[in-house]
Write an enzyme that holds these catalytic residues in place. Structure first.
Site, PDB file in Angstrom:
ATOM      1  N   ASN A 108     -60.813 -34.348 -78.729  1.00 17.21           N
ATOM      2  CA  ASN A 108     -60.612 -35.052 -79.923  1.00 17.21           C
ATOM      3  C   ASN A 108     -59.479 -35.686 -80.174  1.00 17.21           C
ATOM      4  O   ASN A 108     -58.421 -35.508 -79.283  1.00 17.21           O
ATOM      5  CB  ASN A 108     -61.055 -34.091 -81.186  1.00 17.21           C
ATOM      6  CG  ASN A 108     -61.492 -34.628 -82.405  1.00 17.21           C
ATOM      7  OD1 ASN A 108     -62.459 -35.507 -82.189  1.00 17.21           O
ATOM      8  ND2 ASN A 108     -60.826 -34.567 -83.631  1.00 17.21           N
ATOM      9  N   LYS A 109     -59.362 -36.460 -81.165  1.00 12.88           N
ATOM     10  CA  LYS A 109     -58.024 -36.980 -81.539  1.00 12.88           C
ATOM     11  C   LYS A 109     -56.622 -36.265 -81.331  1.00 12.88           C
ATOM     12  O   LYS A 109     -56.587 -35.104 -81.769  1.00 12.88           O
ATOM     13  CB  LYS A 109     -58.098 -37.803 -83.011  1.00 12.88           C
ATOM     14  CG  LYS A 109     -56.841 -38.651 -83.445  1.00 12.88           C
ATOM     15  CD  LYS A 109     -56.376 -39.804 -82.418  1.00 12.88           C
ATOM     16  CE  LYS A 109     -57.880 -40.620 -81.960  1.00 12.88           C
ATOM     17  NZ  LYS A 109     -57.939 -41.400 -80.876  1.00 12.88           N
ATOM     18  N   ARG A 166     -63.155 -47.619 -72.733  1.00 14.97           N
ATOM     19  CA  ARG A 166     -62.423 -46.569 -73.112  1.00 14.97           C
ATOM     20  C   ARG A 166     -62.817 -45.347 -72.413  1.00 14.97           C
ATOM     21  O   ARG A 166     -64.001 -44.949 -72.150  1.00 14.97           O
ATOM     22  CB  ARG A 166     -62.504 -46.280 -74.662  1.00 14.97           C
ATOM     23  CG  ARG A 166     -62.008 -47.388 -75.767  1.00 14.97           C
ATOM     24  CD  ARG A 166     -62.101 -46.940 -77.071  1.00 14.97           C
ATOM     25  NE  ARG A 166     -60.686 -45.936 -77.391  1.00 14.97           N
ATOM     26  CZ  ARG A 166     -60.847 -45.508 -78.484  1.00 14.97           C
ATOM     27  NH1 ARG A 166     -61.767 -45.744 -79.464  1.00 14.97           N
ATOM     28  NH2 ARG A 166     -59.843 -44.437 -78.717  1.00 14.97           N
ATOM     29  N   ASP A 193     -64.954 -36.171 -78.996  1.00 19.25           N
ATOM     30  CA  ASP A 193     -65.341 -37.209 -78.284  1.00 19.25           C
ATOM     31  C   ASP A 193     -65.721 -36.947 -77.010  1.00 19.25           C
ATOM     32  O   ASP A 193     -66.571 -37.749 -76.431  1.00 19.25           O
ATOM     33  CB  ASP A 193     -63.828 -38.134 -78.026  1.00 19.25           C
ATOM     34  CG  ASP A 193     -63.483 -38.846 -79.395  1.00 19.25           C
ATOM     35  OD1 ASP A 193     -62.800 -37.974 -79.944  1.00 19.25           O
ATOM     36  OD2 ASP A 193     -63.607 -39.813 -79.547  1.00 19.25           O
ATOM     37  N   GLN A 226     -56.212 -43.362 -88.647  1.00 17.42           N
ATOM     38  CA  GLN A 226     -57.637 -43.481 -88.780  1.00 17.42           C
ATOM     39  C   GLN A 226     -58.004 -42.423 -90.328  1.00 17.42           C
ATOM     40  O   GLN A 226     -58.849 -42.882 -90.992  1.00 17.42           O
ATOM     41  CB  GLN A 226     -58.413 -42.854 -87.775  1.00 17.42           C
ATOM     42  CG  GLN A 226     -58.575 -43.861 -86.531  1.00 17.42           C
ATOM     43  CD  GLN A 226     -57.681 -43.401 -85.673  1.00 17.42           C
ATOM     44  OE1 GLN A 226     -56.513 -43.048 -85.683  1.00 17.42           O
ATOM     45  NE2 GLN A 226     -58.119 -43.644 -84.278  1.00 17.42           N
ATOM     46  N   ARG A 231     -64.985 -47.895 -83.482  1.00 17.77           N
ATOM     47  CA  ARG A 231     -64.401 -46.741 -82.784  1.00 17.77           C
ATOM     48  C   ARG A 231     -65.081 -45.510 -83.263  1.00 17.77           C
ATOM     49  O   ARG A 231     -65.838 -45.670 -84.048  1.00 17.77           O
ATOM     50  CB  ARG A 231     -62.981 -46.522 -82.964  1.00 17.77           C
ATOM     51  CG  ARG A 231     -62.357 -46.945 -84.415  1.00 17.77           C
ATOM     52  CD  ARG A 231     -62.309 -46.357 -85.608  1.00 17.77           C
ATOM     53  NE  ARG A 231     -62.366 -44.971 -85.339  1.00 17.77           N
ATOM     54  CZ  ARG A 231     -63.135 -43.993 -86.261  1.00 17.77           C
ATOM     55  NH1 ARG A 231     -63.758 -44.610 -87.037  1.00 17.77           N
ATOM     56  NH2 ARG A 231     -62.833 -42.825 -85.989  1.00 17.77           N
ATOM     57  N   GLY A 232     -64.974 -44.373 -82.342  1.00 18.63           N
ATOM     58  CA  GLY A 232     -65.655 -43.122 -82.656  1.00 18.63           C
ATOM     59  C   GLY A 232     -66.805 -42.956 -81.892  1.00 18.63           C
ATOM     60  O   GLY A 232     -67.587 -44.007 -81.620  1.00 18.63           O
ATOM     61  N   ALA A 233     -66.600 -41.759 -81.243  1.00 25.80           N
ATOM     62  CA  ALA A 233     -67.550 -41.565 -80.061  1.00 25.80           C
ATOM     63  C   ALA A 233     -69.043 -42.017 -80.050  1.00 25.80           C
ATOM     64  O   ALA A 233     -69.630 -43.031 -79.404  1.00 25.80           O
ATOM     65  CB  ALA A 233     -67.704 -40.158 -79.683  1.00 25.80           C
TER      66      ALA A 233
HETATM   67  C1  LIG Z   1     -67.562 -38.713 -84.137  1.00 29.43           C
HETATM   68  S1  LIG Z   1     -66.363 -39.289 -83.301  1.00 29.43           S
HETATM   69  C2  LIG Z   1     -64.946 -39.153 -83.885  1.00 29.43           C
HETATM   70  C3  LIG Z   1     -63.895 -39.361 -83.141  1.00 29.43           C
HETATM   71  O1  LIG Z   1     -63.401 -40.224 -82.650  1.00 29.43           O
HETATM   72  C4  LIG Z   1     -62.039 -40.735 -82.907  1.00 29.43           C
HETATM   73  O2  LIG Z   1     -61.385 -41.300 -81.920  1.00 29.43           O
HETATM   74  P1  LIG Z   1     -61.150 -42.841 -82.033  1.00 29.43           P
HETATM   75  O3  LIG Z   1     -60.759 -43.274 -83.423  1.00 29.43           O
HETATM   76  O4  LIG Z   1     -59.953 -43.214 -81.168  1.00 29.43           O
HETATM   77  O5  LIG Z   1     -62.447 -43.794 -81.509  1.00 29.43           O
HETATM   78  C5  LIG Z   1     -61.627 -39.579 -83.400  1.00 29.43           C
HETATM   79  O6  LIG Z   1     -61.255 -38.690 -82.085  1.00 29.43           O
HETATM   80  C6  LIG Z   1     -62.694 -38.566 -84.118  1.00 29.43           C
HETATM   81  O7  LIG Z   1     -62.584 -37.388 -84.199  1.00 29.43           O
END
Ligand SMILES: CSC[C@H]1O[C@H](OP(=O)(O)O)[C@H](O)[C@@H]1O
Length: 367
Positions: A253-254, A90, A243, A202, A53-55
């Site tokens: 973002n989250k 996603r 994201d 997270q 996960r993570g963009a």
């Molecule tokens: C550097 S992108 C990180 C970004 O992604 C996370 O979302 P997820 O854990 O659902 O993929 C979150 O928005 C982070 O800030």
């Protein structure tokens, strides 16, 4: 980054080329396990289930997913299928579409027999570029932290971050955490308030794990505590990831980021967003209206997983039986609440002009 003195990236090809290896982030922080991805479907599942996960890491995994698909069938139909399957995993992180567009643009004009190796090479390039890009984000963000520390006349520099935008969200280094790592390594006395980041936590599970492994002092807080801490002068600045950021600087973002930005604005706490060019969606201006927000399962809100006292992973219901839940995974912080964007090309105001100055081409594939 390193875990126990061993250098790691979050995704890499097996030495014999038989698989793509990823860290299973659903097992962290209590177990460090890797997953072998050998097919397109396994790569898509890894993204959907948040094993990765993570963009930036979602984009890198998608590129490897196309490479795995091309090893089996490099026909036009197979390429189109791979792009569609991975593109549907996603909706919010634009890096996914950036990576798929880059690989498809590369492969489509090639004869089928050339596509497998070209896709493999492209995935490697995307990973190497992401690591270098995130390192550069850290280098451009470091002076901001150094100056803020000097203004404090004595540490620690208290930084609040939300969710996980560290090396686990990227291929290496991270985005929001990259300047923090470099500041810590430069001897600046930094301390991080880590939002737990409900509902998947997270922050408490991944950001705290990362910072602890690197020796960065940090304190986990409930998401709702951030405004109080800012109101009482306990937060010097905020740094979060993104994201998807629009051409005029609106930041997806989250979920919960927007509330932190409002609290920061109200308390005059600088609010920085760290992102690579692959997270910018040049086709969008108004993020609130235009950015698709992922709706995840209600179970993520009504239940919580963790390590029981006898050392077993367990999941418990924490909500009233029979009650359901809404679970938007992201929100959009308007550019007016963002102090500045920290990119691999420098720090810029969150404005159309600021981004255009850094990226004169202003297109997804040629920054
Ligand atoms: C550097 S992108 C990180 C970004 O992604 C996370 O979302 P997820 O854990 O659902 O993929 C979150 O928005 C982070 O800030």
């Amino acid at each position: 980054m390193q875990i126990g003195g061993v250098p790691y990236r979050t995704i890499w090809p097996a030495a014999d080329g038989s698989a793509i290896l990823v860290i299973d982030q659903t097992k962290l922080p209590f177990a460090f396990e890797t997953c072998r991805l050998t097919t397109l479907d396994e790569a898509a599942h890894a993204i959907r289930s948040m094993i990765v996960r993570g963009a930036p890491l979602i984009g890198a995994t998608a590129a490897w997913g196309v490479a795995l698909a091309m090893r089996v069938d490099a026909s036009d139909a197979a390429l189109a299928h791979a792009i569609t399957e991975l593109g549907a995993t996603r909706p919010t992180a634009v890096n996914l579409h950036w990576a798929l567009e880059r690989v498809e643009t590369l492969l489509r004009p090639l004869a089928a027999p050339q596509r497998s190796q070209a896709a493999w090479n492209a995935a490697i390039a995307i990973c190497d570029e992401d690591a270098a890009t995130c390192r550069a984000i850290g280098e451009h963000g470091l002076p901001l932290l150094r100056e803020a520390f000097k203004r404090k006349n004595g540490g620690p520099l208290n930084i609040l971050t939300h969710c996980n935008a560290g090396w686990l969200a990227c291929v290496d280094y991270g985005t929001a955490l990259a300047p923090i790592y470099l500041a810590h390594d430069a001897g600046i006395d930094v301390h991080v308030f880590v939002d737990e980041t409900r509902p998947r936590n997270q922050g408490a599970s991944l950001t705290a794990y990362e910072l602890g492994a690197h020796g960065v002092p940090h304190t986990i807080i409930a998401d709702n505590a951030g405004g109080h801490l800012m109101q009482h002068g306990q937060v010097d600045l905020c740094i979060v990831g993104s994201d998807r950021t629009t051409a005029r600087g609106d930041v997806a973002n989250k979920i919960g980021t927007y509330l932190k930005a409002l609290a920061a604005f109200d308390n005059k706490v600088p609010f920085y967003v760290a992102l690579p060019f692959s997270t910018i969606d040049w086709s969008l201006g108004d993020g609130v209206a235009g950015i698709p927000i992922e709706e995840r399962s209600a179970r993520e809100v009504t239940h919580m997983s963790g390590l029981s006292d006898n050392g077993d992973m367990t999941t418990v219901r924490i909500a009233a039986p029979g009650s359901t839940a809404a679970n938007p995974g992201f929100d959009v912080t308007p550019a007016r609440l963002v102090t500045a964007l920290i990119t691999e090309r420098g720090v810029t105001p969150a404005t159309q002009a600021g981004l255009a100055a850094l990226y004169p081409q202003r297109t997804r594939q040629s920054a």
